[in-house]
Design a protein around this motif. Structure first.
Motif, PDB file in Angstrom:
ATOM      1  N   GLU A   1       0.351   3.936   7.951  1.00  0.00           N
ATOM      2  CA  GLU A   1      -0.706   3.748   6.952  1.00  0.00           C
ATOM      3  C   GLU A   1      -0.308   2.702   5.903  1.00  0.00           C
ATOM      4  OE1 GLU A   1       0.534   6.507   8.070  1.00  0.00           O
ATOM      5  OE2 GLU A   1      -0.986   8.058   8.363  1.00  0.00           O
ATOM      6  N   HIS A   2       0.951   2.771   5.477  1.00  0.00           N
ATOM      7  CA  HIS A   2       1.433   1.850   4.448  1.00  0.00           C
ATOM      8  C   HIS A   2       1.318   0.401   4.934  1.00  0.00           C
ATOM      9  CE1 HIS A   2       3.939   0.278   1.225  1.00  0.00           C
ATOM     10  NE2 HIS A   2       4.733  -0.281   2.123  1.00  0.00           N
ATOM     11  N   MET A   3       1.660   0.176   6.216  1.00  0.00           N
ATOM     12  CA  MET A   3       1.631  -1.183   6.748  1.00  0.00           C
ATOM     13  C   MET A   3       0.186  -1.662   6.916  1.00  0.00           C
ATOM     14  SD  MET A   3       4.769  -1.662   6.709  1.00  0.00           S
ATOM     15  CE  MET A   3       5.023  -3.279   7.387  1.00  0.00           C
ATOM     16  N   VAL A   4      -0.701  -0.754   7.308  1.00  0.00           N
ATOM     17  CA  VAL A   4      -2.124  -1.131   7.444  1.00  0.00           C
ATOM     18  C   VAL A   4      -2.674  -1.511   6.059  1.00  0.00           C
ATOM     19  CG1 VAL A   4      -4.426  -0.330   8.114  1.00  0.00           C
ATOM     20  CG2 VAL A   4      -2.447   0.284   9.507  1.00  0.00           C
ATOM     21  N   ASP A   5      -2.267  -0.771   5.019  1.00  0.00           N
ATOM     22  CA  ASP A   5      -2.699  -1.113   3.651  1.00  0.00           C
ATOM     23  C   ASP A   5      -2.204  -2.505   3.274  1.00  0.00           C
ATOM     24  OD1 ASP A   5      -3.925   1.264   3.369  1.00  0.00           O
ATOM     25  OD2 ASP A   5      -2.369   2.201   2.129  1.00  0.00           O
ATOM     26  N   LEU A   6      -0.917  -2.782   3.578  1.00  0.00           N
ATOM     27  CA  LEU A   6      -0.364  -4.107   3.249  1.00  0.00           C
ATOM     28  C   LEU A   6      -1.135  -5.196   3.991  1.00  0.00           C
ATOM     29  CD1 LEU A   6       3.545  -3.642   3.320  1.00  0.00           C
ATOM     30  CD2 LEU A   6       2.060  -3.911   1.335  1.00  0.00           C
ATOM     31  N   LEU A   7      -1.481  -4.898   5.236  1.00  0.00           N
ATOM     32  CA  LEU A   7      -2.213  -5.883   6.051  1.00  0.00           C
ATOM     33  C   LEU A   7      -3.559  -6.202   5.400  1.00  0.00           C
ATOM     34  CD1 LEU A   7      -2.408  -7.438   8.775  1.00  0.00           C
ATOM     35  CD2 LEU A   7      -3.571  -5.418   9.695  1.00  0.00           C
ATOM     36  N   LYS A   8      -4.238  -5.153   4.964  1.00  0.00           N
ATOM     37  CA  LYS A   8      -5.573  -5.366   4.368  1.00  0.00           C
ATOM     38  C   LYS A   8      -5.486  -6.201   3.098  1.00  0.00           C
ATOM     39  CE  LYS A   8      -7.775  -1.344   6.415  1.00  0.00           C
ATOM     40  NZ  LYS A   8      -7.911   0.099   6.259  1.00  0.00           N
ATOM     41  N   LYS A   9      -4.361  -6.061   2.378  1.00  0.00           N
ATOM     42  CA  LYS A   9      -4.211  -6.819   1.117  1.00  0.00           C
ATOM     43  C   LYS A   9      -3.654  -8.212   1.371  1.00  0.00           C
ATOM     44  CE  LYS A   9      -3.166  -2.714  -1.566  1.00  0.00           C
ATOM     45  NZ  LYS A   9      -2.007  -1.882  -1.787  1.00  0.00           N
ATOM     46  N   SER A  10      -3.219  -8.500   2.590  1.00  0.00           N
ATOM     47  CA  SER A  10      -2.518  -9.758   2.875  1.00  0.00           C
ATOM     48  C   SER A  10      -3.512 -10.901   3.106  1.00  0.00           C
ATOM     49  CB  SER A  10      -1.647  -9.596   4.116  1.00  0.00           C
ATOM     50  OG  SER A  10      -2.468  -9.597   5.266  1.00  0.00           O
ATOM     51  N   SER A  11      -2.951 -12.094   3.335  1.00  0.00           N
ATOM     52  CA  SER A  11      -3.798 -13.254   3.634  1.00  0.00           C
ATOM     53  C   SER A  11      -4.057 -13.395   5.136  1.00  0.00           C
ATOM     54  CB  SER A  11      -3.116 -14.529   3.116  1.00  0.00           C
ATOM     55  OG  SER A  11      -1.925 -14.747   3.854  1.00  0.00           O
ATOM     56  N   VAL A  12      -3.570 -12.424   5.923  1.00  0.00           N
ATOM     57  CA  VAL A  12      -3.769 -12.481   7.384  1.00  0.00           C
ATOM     58  C   VAL A  12      -5.264 -12.317   7.678  1.00  0.00           C
ATOM     59  CG1 VAL A  12      -3.280 -11.308   9.572  1.00  0.00           C
ATOM     60  CG2 VAL A  12      -1.471 -11.533   7.841  1.00  0.00           C
ATOM     61  N   LYS A  13      -5.811 -13.240   8.481  1.00  0.00           N
ATOM     62  CA  LYS A  13      -7.242 -13.146   8.818  1.00  0.00           C
ATOM     63  C   LYS A  13      -7.411 -12.278  10.057  1.00  0.00           C
ATOM     64  CE  LYS A  13      -8.904 -17.285   6.630  1.00  0.00           C
ATOM     65  NZ  LYS A  13      -9.161 -18.693   6.734  1.00  0.00           N
ATOM     66  N   LEU A  14      -8.201 -11.212   9.923  1.00  0.00           N
ATOM     67  CA  LEU A  14      -8.392 -10.287  11.042  1.00  0.00           C
ATOM     68  C   LEU A  14      -9.515 -10.783  11.940  1.00  0.00           C
ATOM     69  CD1 LEU A  14      -8.077  -6.887   9.140  1.00  0.00           C
ATOM     70  CD2 LEU A  14      -6.283  -8.312  10.156  1.00  0.00           C
ATOM     71  N   VAL A  15      -9.238 -10.819  13.228  1.00  0.00           N
ATOM     72  CA  VAL A  15     -10.238 -11.259  14.199  1.00  0.00           C
ATOM     73  C   VAL A  15     -10.479 -10.063  15.120  1.00  0.00           C
ATOM     74  CG1 VAL A  15     -10.826 -13.019  15.906  1.00  0.00           C
ATOM     75  CG2 VAL A  15      -9.194 -13.564  14.088  1.00  0.00           C
ATOM     76  N   THR A  16     -11.481  -9.228  14.794  1.00  0.00           N
ATOM     77  CA  THR A  16     -11.740  -8.006  15.563  1.00  0.00           C
ATOM     78  C   THR A  16     -13.249  -7.842  15.736  1.00  0.00           C
ATOM     79  OG1 THR A  16     -11.898  -6.598  13.608  1.00  0.00           O
ATOM     80  CG2 THR A  16      -9.713  -6.860  14.578  1.00  0.00           C
TER      81      THR A  16
ATOM     82  N   ALA B   1       2.505  -5.409  16.148  1.00  0.00           N
ATOM     83  CA  ALA B   1       1.644  -6.577  15.891  1.00  0.00           C
ATOM     84  C   ALA B   1       1.428  -6.737  14.386  1.00  0.00           C
ATOM     85  CB  ALA B   1       0.315  -6.419  16.617  1.00  0.00           C
ATOM     86  N   ILE B   2       1.216  -5.626  13.698  1.00  0.00           N
ATOM     87  CA  ILE B   2       1.012  -5.680  12.238  1.00  0.00           C
ATOM     88  C   ILE B   2       2.277  -6.200  11.557  1.00  0.00           C
ATOM     89  CG2 ILE B   2       0.574  -4.298  10.168  1.00  0.00           C
ATOM     90  CD1 ILE B   2      -1.017  -2.378  11.958  1.00  0.00           C
ATOM     91  N   ASP B   3       3.420  -5.635  11.958  1.00  0.00           N
ATOM     92  CA  ASP B   3       4.700  -6.057  11.360  1.00  0.00           C
ATOM     93  C   ASP B   3       4.910  -7.556  11.543  1.00  0.00           C
ATOM     94  OD1 ASP B   3       5.119  -3.439  10.842  1.00  0.00           O
ATOM     95  OD2 ASP B   3       6.675  -3.123  12.341  1.00  0.00           O
ATOM     96  N   GLN B   4       4.634  -8.027  12.758  1.00  0.00           N
ATOM     97  CA  GLN B   4       4.898  -9.448  13.048  1.00  0.00           C
ATOM     98  C   GLN B   4       3.950 -10.337  12.252  1.00  0.00           C
ATOM     99  OE1 GLN B   4       7.426 -10.111  15.077  1.00  0.00           O
ATOM    100  NE2 GLN B   4       7.385  -8.898  16.924  1.00  0.00           N
ATOM    101  N   ALA B   5       2.686  -9.910  12.140  1.00  0.00           N
ATOM    102  CA  ALA B   5       1.710 -10.707  11.383  1.00  0.00           C
ATOM    103  C   ALA B   5       2.159 -10.816   9.920  1.00  0.00           C
ATOM    104  CB  ALA B   5       0.323 -10.086  11.480  1.00  0.00           C
ATOM    105  N   LEU B   6       2.602  -9.689   9.347  1.00  0.00           N
ATOM    106  CA  LEU B   6       3.038  -9.702   7.941  1.00  0.00           C
ATOM    107  C   LEU B   6       4.324 -10.509   7.769  1.00  0.00           C
ATOM    108  CD1 LEU B   6       2.243  -6.002   6.972  1.00  0.00           C
ATOM    109  CD2 LEU B   6       1.053  -8.059   6.194  1.00  0.00           C
ATOM    110  N   MET B   7       5.196 -10.409   8.771  1.00  0.00           N
ATOM    111  CA  MET B   7       6.455 -11.162   8.718  1.00  0.00           C
ATOM    112  C   MET B   7       6.157 -12.669   8.707  1.00  0.00           C
ATOM    113  SD  MET B   7       9.267 -11.139  11.755  1.00  0.00           S
ATOM    114  CE  MET B   7       8.382 -12.153  12.923  1.00  0.00           C
ATOM    115  N   LEU B   8       5.176 -13.093   9.516  1.00  0.00           N
ATOM    116  CA  LEU B   8       4.889 -14.526   9.630  1.00  0.00           C
ATOM    117  C   LEU B   8       4.078 -15.059   8.449  1.00  0.00           C
ATOM    118  CD1 LEU B   8       4.100 -14.636  13.444  1.00  0.00           C
ATOM    119  CD2 LEU B   8       6.087 -15.613  12.293  1.00  0.00           C
TER     120      LEU B   8
END
Ligand SMILES: Cc1cc2nc3c(=O)[nH]c(=O)nc-3n(C[C@H](O)[C@H](O)[C@H](O)COP(=O)(O)OP(=O)(O)OC[C@H]3O[C@@H](n4cnc5c(N)ncnc54)[C@H](O)[C@@H]3O)c2cc1C
Length: 329
Positions: free
Chosen positions: A190-205, A163-170
Motif C-alpha cells: 500500500e505504501h508503495m502504491v501511495d508513493l506511485l500515485k504521488k510520483s511523476s510516473v505517468k500511468l498508462v492503464t 514494476a512499481i519499485d522499478q518505476a519509482l527507482m527510475l
C-alpha cells in the motif's frame, strides 16, 4: 571424491545462503556453499541490484548491490569453501552422510541446507510482435545499471510490486517514466502504491502491449491496446522498455531428491525447526514452505540461526549452543 567431509553444505548462494555461510562460520562449522551462477547474491544480484530495499531491518534504505556487498563482507570473514558455477544435480543419503553431486564434483556432508530460492530463474518474456528486434538493448527485463536509463523516456511494463519499485527507482534518473499495466489497480504494498500515485510516473492503464516498431530518433514505438475494447489503441514512443512480468523458475533437479515438496513441486515443506522430511536436511529462504511464510529476505535471515543451531546441536551435542543474555534469567 575428496576426503573433505563438510558439517554443512549450503545449496544456493543467494542472500539467505550467504548469511547461512556466515552463521555456520560463527559456529565454527566446516561448510561449503554451492552456487550455480558465477556470482553470489541470488535474485538480488541477478535481478534487481539497483533497486532500493526498504524492508531490511536496521537499514532504512540500501540498494540490492549494497546488501550483497555487505553480506560478502560478513561471509568473507569466515573460513568456508565457496563454489561458484556448480549446480547441485543430485543428493543421496549413504549411511549417516549425504553425497552431493554437482556438474563438476562429488562431495560428502553431514547435513544440508537447501537455500535455492525458487530454483534457476528466467524472466517472463514480453509476448508482442517485434519484441525480438529490440530485446537486449532497448527492451530489457532487469535494470542492471541506472546510467542506462539516464535522461531517457522509459516505459515500465507490469503491475506488481516489482514494476512499481522499478518505476519509482527510475523516476530519479529518467527524463520521463511511464508505467503500463493491463489493469487499473496495482498489486503492490500500500505504501508503495501511495508513493506511485504521488510520483511523476505517468500511468498508462488498462493497456496491453501488442506491437513494437522503430520510431523516429532511434526510439521504440509501443503500440498498446486498451483492455476490453476492440479497436482503441495508443502509440507511445520511448527510448527504453523495462518489462516486469515476473519470473519463471525451475527446480526440476530437486524433484529426485526424495524431499516432500508442496503441491506445485516448487518449495520444500518444513517443520518447526525448518527440517524437511529428511533428517539433517533443512530448507531456508524462498525455498522453505510453512503456514504463513512470507518470501522476503528478512524472513529468510531469521530462519538461518534456527537451522544452523539445530544442525550443530545434532552433530555436536556436547558443544554448547550460544546462550544470549535474554536466556539467562
Ligand atoms: C524483482 C524483485 C524484487 C524484490 N524485492 C524485494 C524486497 O524489496 N525486499 C525483500 O525482502 N525481498 C524482495 N524480493 C524477494 C527476495 O529477492 C527473495 O526473497 C530472496 O532473494 C530469497 O533469497 P534466497 O537466498 O532464498 O533465494 P535466491 O535469491 O533465489 O537465491 C537462490 C540461489 O540458489 C541458486 N541455485 C538454485 N538452484 C541451485 C542448484 N541446484 N545448485 C546450486 N545453486 C542453485 C540460484 O542460482 C540462486 O543464486 C524481490 C524479488 C524480486 C524478484
Amino acid at each position: 571424491m575428496s576426503n573433505n567431509i563438510y558439517d554443512i553444505t549450503i545449496i544456493g548462494g543467494g542472500p539467505i545462503g550467504m548469511f547461512a555461510g556466515m552463521y555456520a562460520g560463527l559456529r565454527n562449522a566446516k561448510f561449503q556453499i554451492i552456487e550455480s551462477l558465477s556470482e553470489l547474491g541470488g535474485q538480488v544480484n541477478a535481478l534487481y541490484p539497483e533497486k532500493t530495499l526498504l524492508d531490511i531491518p536496521a537499514y532504512p534504505r540500501l540498494t540490492g548491490r549494497q546488501l550483497v556487498d555487505n553480506l560478502h563482507q560478513q561471509l568473507d570473514n569466515m573460513d568456508g569453501d565457496i563454489k561458484l558455477n556448480q549446480t547441485v544435480i543430485n543428493v543421496e543419503k549413504e549411511n549417516h552422510l549425504f553425497k552431493i553431486t554437482t556438474n563438476q564434483e562429488i562431495t560428502e556432508t553431514k547435513s544440508i541446507i537447501i537455500a535455492v530460492g525458487n530454483g534457476a530463474f528466467t524472466p517472463r518474456k514480453l509476448n508482442a510482435d517485434g519484441t525480438d528486434e529490440f530485446e537486449g538493448d532497448q527492451l530489457v527485463y532487469t535494470a542492471k545499471n541506472l546510467d542506462d536509463f539516464k535522461d531517457k523516456n522509459v516505459l515500465v511494463a507490469g503491475g506488481g510490486d516489482s514494476a512499481i519499485d522499478q518505476a519509482l527507482m527510475l523516476e530519479d534518473v529518467a527524463k520521463q517514466v511511464y508505467l503500463l499495466h493491463r489493469r487499473n489497480e496495482f498489486r503492490g504494498l500500500e505504501h508503495m502504491v501511495d508513493l506511485l500515485k504521488k510520483s511523476s510516473v505517468k500511468l498508462v492503464t488498462p493497456y496491453l502491449i501488442k506491437k513494437l516498431s522503430v520510431a523516429n530518433d532511434n526510439q521504440v514505438r509501443v503500440h498498446a491496446k486498451k483492455m476490453r475494447t476492440d479497436d482503441e489503441f495508443i502509440d507511445l514512443d520511448v527510448d527504453k522498455i523495462l518489462v516486469n512480468y515476473g519470473f519463471i523458475s525451475n527446480n526440476k533437479d530437486m524433484q529426485g531428491w526424495d524431499l516432500d515438496l508442496d503441491e506445485d513441486h516448487h518449495a520444500t515443506k518444513v517443520g518447526p525447526t525448518l527440517e524437511t522430511n529428511m533428517h539433517n536436511v533443512y530448507a531456508v529462504g524462498d525455498q522453505a514452505k510453512y503456514d504463513g511464510k512470507q518470501t522476503i529476505i528478512a524472513t529468510g535471515f531469521g530462519e538461518v540461526p534456527i537451522v544452523i543451531n539445530a544442525i550443530m546441536n545434532d552433530l555436536y551435542p556436547d558443544n554448547h549452543a550460544p546462550i544470549h543474555s535474554t536466556q539467562l534469567s
